[in-house]
Write a protein that holds these residues in place. Structure first.
Motif, PDB file in Angstrom:
ATOM      1  N   ALA A 294      15.110   5.000 -13.289  1.00  9.98           N
ATOM      2  CA  ALA A 294      14.565   5.871 -12.242  1.00  9.98           C
ATOM      3  C   ALA A 294      14.141   7.212 -12.824  1.00  9.98           C
ATOM      4  O   ALA A 294      13.031   7.687 -12.562  1.00  9.98           O
ATOM      5  CB  ALA A 294      15.599   6.066 -11.135  1.00  9.98           C
ATOM      6  N   VAL A 295      14.995   7.804 -13.626  1.00 12.24           N
ATOM      7  CA  VAL A 295      14.680   9.103 -14.228  1.00 12.24           C
ATOM      8  C   VAL A 295      13.498   8.974 -15.188  1.00 12.24           C
ATOM      9  O   VAL A 295      12.601   9.821 -15.202  1.00 12.24           O
ATOM     10  CB  VAL A 295      15.924   9.692 -14.939  1.00 12.24           C
ATOM     11  N   ASN A 296      13.467   7.898 -15.958  1.00 14.96           N
ATOM     12  CA  ASN A 296      12.339   7.679 -16.877  1.00 14.96           C
ATOM     13  C   ASN A 296      11.015   7.504 -16.144  1.00 14.96           C
ATOM     14  O   ASN A 296       9.955   7.833 -16.685  1.00 14.96           O
ATOM     15  CB  ASN A 296      12.593   6.475 -17.775  1.00 14.96           C
ATOM     16  N   MET A 297      11.057   6.984 -14.934  1.00 13.40           N
ATOM     17  CA  MET A 297       9.829   6.799 -14.152  1.00 13.40           C
ATOM     18  C   MET A 297       9.462   8.041 -13.353  1.00 13.40           C
ATOM     19  O   MET A 297       8.446   8.068 -12.683  1.00 13.40           O
ATOM     20  CB  MET A 297       9.967   5.600 -13.213  1.00 13.40           C
ATOM     21  N   GLY A 298      10.328   9.076 -13.403  1.00 18.20           N
ATOM     22  CA  GLY A 298       9.982  10.334 -12.760  1.00 18.20           C
ATOM     23  C   GLY A 298      10.836  10.752 -11.595  1.00 18.20           C
ATOM     24  O   GLY A 298      10.538  11.752 -10.936  1.00 18.20           O
TER      25      GLY A 298
ATOM     26  N   LYS B 205       3.886  15.982  -8.229  1.00 15.74           N
ATOM     27  CA  LYS B 205       5.217  16.396  -8.691  1.00 15.74           C
ATOM     28  C   LYS B 205       6.187  16.505  -7.520  1.00 15.74           C
ATOM     29  O   LYS B 205       7.235  17.141  -7.629  1.00 15.74           O
ATOM     30  CB  LYS B 205       5.127  17.726  -9.430  1.00 15.74           C
ATOM     31  N   VAL B 206       5.843  15.892  -6.391  1.00 19.57           N
ATOM     32  CA  VAL B 206       6.712  15.913  -5.218  1.00 19.57           C
ATOM     33  C   VAL B 206       8.075  15.325  -5.600  1.00 19.57           C
ATOM     34  O   VAL B 206       8.150  14.379  -6.378  1.00 19.57           O
ATOM     35  CB  VAL B 206       6.071  15.132  -4.043  1.00 19.57           C
ATOM     36  N   PRO B 207       9.164  15.905  -5.099  1.00 22.29           N
ATOM     37  CA  PRO B 207      10.483  15.350  -5.405  1.00 22.29           C
ATOM     38  C   PRO B 207      10.627  13.905  -4.908  1.00 22.29           C
ATOM     39  O   PRO B 207      10.252  13.595  -3.775  1.00 22.29           O
ATOM     40  CB  PRO B 207      11.454  16.267  -4.667  1.00 22.29           C
ATOM     41  N   VAL B 208      11.161  13.057  -5.768  1.00 16.39           N
ATOM     42  CA  VAL B 208      11.423  11.654  -5.437  1.00 16.39           C
ATOM     43  C   VAL B 208      12.911  11.406  -5.639  1.00 16.39           C
ATOM     44  O   VAL B 208      13.436  11.617  -6.740  1.00 16.39           O
ATOM     45  CB  VAL B 208      10.605  10.695  -6.317  1.00 16.39           C
TER      46      VAL B 208
ATOM     47  N   TYR C 110       8.175   1.192 -10.068  1.00 18.76           N
ATOM     48  CA  TYR C 110       6.713   1.110 -10.178  1.00 18.76           C
ATOM     49  C   TYR C 110       6.051   2.175  -9.303  1.00 18.76           C
ATOM     50  O   TYR C 110       5.171   2.906  -9.763  1.00 18.76           O
ATOM     51  CB  TYR C 110       6.233  -0.291  -9.774  1.00 18.76           C
ATOM     52  N   TRP C 111       6.493   2.251  -8.024  1.00 18.78           N
ATOM     53  CA  TRP C 111       5.867   3.191  -7.098  1.00 18.78           C
ATOM     54  C   TRP C 111       6.155   4.629  -7.488  1.00 18.78           C
ATOM     55  O   TRP C 111       5.294   5.506  -7.337  1.00 18.78           O
ATOM     56  CB  TRP C 111       6.310   2.910  -5.661  1.00 18.78           C
ATOM     57  N   CYS C 112       7.337   4.900  -8.012  1.00 18.36           N
ATOM     58  CA  CYS C 112       7.654   6.253  -8.471  1.00 18.36           C
ATOM     59  C   CYS C 112       6.711   6.662  -9.600  1.00 18.36           C
ATOM     60  O   CYS C 112       6.188   7.785  -9.604  1.00 18.36           O
ATOM     61  CB  CYS C 112       9.103   6.313  -8.936  1.00 18.36           C
ATOM     62  N   ASN C 113       6.480   5.760 -10.527  1.00 19.12           N
ATOM     63  CA  ASN C 113       5.567   6.035 -11.638  1.00 19.12           C
ATOM     64  C   ASN C 113       4.152   6.307 -11.132  1.00 19.12           C
ATOM     65  O   ASN C 113       3.475   7.226 -11.614  1.00 19.12           O
ATOM     66  CB  ASN C 113       5.584   4.863 -12.616  1.00 19.12           C
ATOM     67  N   LYS C 114       3.697   5.524 -10.144  1.00 20.27           N
ATOM     68  CA  LYS C 114       2.360   5.744  -9.553  1.00 20.27           C
ATOM     69  C   LYS C 114       2.287   7.108  -8.872  1.00 20.27           C
ATOM     70  O   LYS C 114       1.306   7.834  -9.029  1.00 20.27           O
ATOM     71  CB  LYS C 114       2.036   4.645  -8.530  1.00 20.27           C
ATOM     72  N   ILE C 115       3.315   7.461  -8.126  1.00 17.70           N
ATOM     73  CA  ILE C 115       3.337   8.757  -7.449  1.00 17.70           C
ATOM     74  C   ILE C 115       3.318   9.879  -8.476  1.00 17.70           C
ATOM     75  O   ILE C 115       2.603  10.869  -8.336  1.00 17.70           O
ATOM     76  CB  ILE C 115       4.560   8.860  -6.511  1.00 17.70           C
ATOM     77  N   ARG C 116       4.099   9.736  -9.532  1.00 18.81           N
ATOM     78  CA  ARG C 116       4.146  10.754 -10.595  1.00 18.81           C
ATOM     79  C   ARG C 116       2.801  10.940 -11.300  1.00 18.81           C
ATOM     80  O   ARG C 116       2.542  12.006 -11.838  1.00 18.81           O
ATOM     81  CB  ARG C 116       5.188  10.392 -11.656  1.00 18.81           C
TER      82      ARG C 116
ATOM     83  N   ASN D  23       0.812  -1.224   0.000  1.00 21.97           N
ATOM     84  CA  ASN D  23       0.000   0.000   0.000  1.00 21.97           C
ATOM     85  C   ASN D  23       0.844   1.272   0.000  1.00 21.97           C
ATOM     86  O   ASN D  23       0.472   2.261   0.623  1.00 21.97           O
ATOM     87  CB  ASN D  23      -0.917   0.008   1.235  1.00 21.97           C
ATOM     88  N   VAL D  24       1.950   1.258  -0.708  1.00 27.17           N
ATOM     89  CA  VAL D  24       2.839   2.421  -0.743  1.00 27.17           C
ATOM     90  C   VAL D  24       2.098   3.652  -1.258  1.00 27.17           C
ATOM     91  O   VAL D  24       2.181   4.733  -0.664  1.00 27.17           O
ATOM     92  CB  VAL D  24       4.084   2.128  -1.614  1.00 27.17           C
ATOM     93  N   PHE D  25       1.356   3.491  -2.331  1.00 26.66           N
ATOM     94  CA  PHE D  25       0.654   4.623  -2.925  1.00 26.66           C
ATOM     95  C   PHE D  25      -0.392   5.199  -1.973  1.00 26.66           C
ATOM     96  O   PHE D  25      -0.509   6.419  -1.829  1.00 26.66           O
ATOM     97  CB  PHE D  25       0.007   4.217  -4.249  1.00 26.66           C
ATOM     98  N   GLU D  26      -1.115   4.332  -1.289  1.00 30.39           N
ATOM     99  CA  GLU D  26      -2.136   4.787  -0.339  1.00 30.39           C
ATOM    100  C   GLU D  26      -1.507   5.573   0.810  1.00 30.39           C
ATOM    101  O   GLU D  26      -2.041   6.594   1.244  1.00 30.39           O
ATOM    102  CB  GLU D  26      -2.948   3.606   0.200  1.00 30.39           C
TER     103      GLU D  26
END
Length: 112
Positions: free
Chosen positions: A90-94, A72-75, A62-68, A36-39
């Motif tokens: 990593a950069v491609n996923m945001g 636009k919070v820094p990851v 995967y989770w970075c892409n979901k957050i993006r 439940n990282v996204f939640e």
């Protein structure tokens, strides 16, 4: 006070990161359920995310892409994986940045 979400499954590393962030006056939150990282991200609404690549269930990419998809919070990735392809993924996923964890070895000699 800034809220920082730490997404790290290795307990010792997570504890060190959280402790350091708290010493500097940040509110540190650690993900406890890696399904439940996204939640947890949506609930906490952090100003920064520190994330490992190797996680249970889904990886950090995967989770970075979901957050993006919603923010636009820094990851920033903190990972032991250090290939150029990992950084590119990593950069491609945001991701905004990628920091490699480096393990050091301490040579201890037995003195008899």
């Amino acid at each position: 006070m800034y809220k920082i979400l730490v997404i790290e499954d290795e307990e010792k590393i997570r504890d060190i990161i959280e402790e350091s962030l708290c010493k500097w006056g940040f509110e540190a939150y650690a993900v406890s359920n890696f399904n439940n990282v996204f939640e947890e991200f949506v609930q906490i609404k952090p100003q920064l995310v520190l994330m490992d690549v190797n996680l249970p269930a889904f990886d950090g990419f995967y989770w970075c892409n979901k957050i993006r998809s919603v923010s636009k919070v820094p990851v920033i990735f903190l990972s032991s994986r250090s290939t150029n392809m990992d950084v590119i993924m990593a950069v491609n996923m945001g991701a905004d940045d990628y920091i490699t964890k480096r393990a050091t070895r301490c040579n201890i000699k037995n003195i008899a």
